[in-house]
Design a protein around this motif. Structure first.
Motif, PDB file in Angstrom:
ATOM      1  N   TRP A  88      -3.463   5.175  14.546  1.00  0.00           N
ATOM      2  CA  TRP A  88      -4.488   5.024  13.510  1.00  0.00           C
ATOM      3  C   TRP A  88      -4.916   6.374  12.945  1.00  0.00           C
ATOM      4  O   TRP A  88      -5.159   6.517  11.738  1.00  0.00           O
ATOM      5  CB  TRP A  88      -5.697   4.279  14.057  1.00  0.00           C
ATOM      6  N   PRO A 137      -5.722  -1.458   5.781  1.00  0.00           N
ATOM      7  CA  PRO A 137      -6.121  -1.738   7.165  1.00  0.00           C
ATOM      8  C   PRO A 137      -7.333  -2.653   7.277  1.00  0.00           C
ATOM      9  O   PRO A 137      -7.404  -3.488   8.179  1.00  0.00           O
ATOM     10  CB  PRO A 137      -6.442  -0.331   7.718  1.00  0.00           C
ATOM     11  N   THR A 148      -6.637  -6.121   9.551  1.00  0.00           N
ATOM     12  CA  THR A 148      -6.796  -5.956  10.998  1.00  0.00           C
ATOM     13  C   THR A 148      -7.482  -7.161  11.633  1.00  0.00           C
ATOM     14  O   THR A 148      -7.153  -7.559  12.762  1.00  0.00           O
ATOM     15  CB  THR A 148      -7.578  -4.672  11.305  1.00  0.00           C
TER      16      THR A 148
END
Length: 428
Positions: free
Chosen positions: A114, A33, A37
């Protein structure tokens, strides 16, 4: 016939564990991530009108969920074995990450996704993989851990351009699907084929038995554990804070955008070097002394970056020292746990220290950004970070001799472990 050194023997039988662990760490919750991101954020902003702060708050959620999910994964690994926890978490993490492709503009849904990613992917953190590596290596434990954790740096080098390529060809939704498939199609089959338990395998040739060392209750009563935890908080804060802010630190000091692009990739490269060099060093020298040197040097980086003006060479040196230390810190944590507490409660102990590490690393970027918003520079927080690095690293010297000696094997006679001058002699 000359006898093969023990380190050679360990790698000959243990390389599958290292390979599977390197891919598991590199394609797990720790790097996936965080490296992607930033590339996807502008597309989410364009699609849903979310602010950048709202988008990146998803990463903040993972940090807080990991504070309890990480120890939970460690407990399950100790209870059921490392292999099933790691494999199950790889599968579930992959599916949860792909679920981001179905974001519909609802921030609560986005944040819940998430949270699920962090909860289900906690078994892919170094907590589980390093437990397996520590069991299978002893003479070259540090190098094996360095190679394992090198997976984050290797993925970090390719993550951003690969994500951009996926977005160009398949859109941002396709990119989430493609990135989520990486642990499922690469790390999972390799780990399924090569990663083995030591907990319940009576035919295992692992060097460290799961029963070696202190119980978790004994570990909790050890002042060494709390010293490590207290030291890792300022260290992780001081190393984790500058990295996401590095572009802005350089821009605030007058560096042109094209120069910034040339400089920042050296963080990943130096982290790779740190993984290997740090592992090699702790195999041969007393680990707290290695920690003092390697983790104190980025204090110089912080002081250089805190100046109102600094040269290209100073920026390059600062970035290299920070990246090198980042490449060593996880190795040191795993090595400290194995050598000072043993393997009996490795996952629980590592998980607790990982929580301390996450507190500093999670707060660092936000505090650095807040400091810039308030003052227009990073001088105060960088100066404080330099002090925190030196004090935190120096505190490791109080740990003393290793309490769990290197394992005795036919390739390494007992005399090698009983020398009064040996730094691996157990503390009395």
């Amino acid at each position: 016939m000359s006898q093969r050194p023990q380190g050679y023997t360990e790698f000959r039988r243990g390389w599958p564990i290292v390979l599977a662990s390197m891919l598991g760490v590199g394609l797990g919750l720790s790097p996936l991530p965080f490296y992607t991101t930033g590339v996807l954020a502008p597309h989410l902003h364009a699609e849903f009108g979310w602010g950048m702060g709202q988008i990146f708050f998803g990463i903040t959620i993972t940090t807080f969920v990991v504070l309890f999910a990480g120890p939970l994964a460690g407990f399950l690994a100790a209870r059921w074995g490392t292999r099933p926890v790691a494999l199950g978490s790889l599968l579930l993490f992959s599916l949860a990450f792909m679920a981001l492709a179905f974001s519909n503009g609802s921030l609560p849904q986005y944040y819940l996704t998430w949270g699920a990613i962090a909860l289900l992917g906690a078994g892919t953190l170094p907590i589980t993989w390093t437990r397996g590596v520590n069991h299978w290596f002893d003479e070259r434990k540090g190098l094996a851990l360095g190679l394992t954790l090198m997976g984050t740096g290797v993925f970090g080098i390719f993550a951003k351009p690969m994500t951009a390529w996926m977005i160009t060809h398949f859109g941002w939704r396709g990119a989430y699907i493609g990135l989520g498939l990486l642990p499922l199609l690469i790390a999972f089959p390799v780990a399924f084929a090569l990663f083995r338990n030591t907990d319940d395998d009576t035919h295992s040739t692992a060097t460290s038995r799961p029963s070696d060392g202190l119980s978790f209750s004994e570990t909790l009563r050890s002042w060494r554990l709390w010293l490590m935890g207290a030291a890792f908080i300022p260290i992780s804060f001081a190393l984790g804070g500058p990295i996401p802010n590095m572009e802005n630190i350089l821009r605030a000091n007058g560096f042109a955008p094209e120069v910034v692009i040339r400089l920042t990739p050296f963080i990943g490269l130096s982290a790779l070097i740190g993984r290997i060099a740090g592992g090699w060093l702790v195999d041969r020298f007393w680990a707290p002394a290695v920690a003092l040197i390697i983790l104190s040097l980025p204090g110089l980086s912080c002081l250089l970056l805190a100046q109102s003006q600094f040269s290209f060479e100073a920026a390059l040196l600062s970035i290299f020292l920070i990246g090198f230390a980042v490449g060593v810190e996880y190795d040191l944590m795993a090595f400290f746990v194995a050598r000072y507490f043993g393997m009996k409660s490795y996952t629980q102990t590592y998980s607790l220290l990982y929580v301390c590490f996450s507190i500093g690393a999670g707060l660092g970027p936000a505090v650095f950004g807040w400091s810039f918003d308030r003052t227009g520079n990073y001088q105060a927080v960088l100066t404080a970070s330099a002090l925190g690095l030196v004090l935190g690293a120096a505190s490791f010297l109080a740990l003393g001799r290793y309490r769990v000696p290197a394992a005795v094997s036919p390739a390494r006679p007992l005399a090698a472990h009983s020398s009064p001058n040996s730094l691996t002699t157990p503390a009395r």
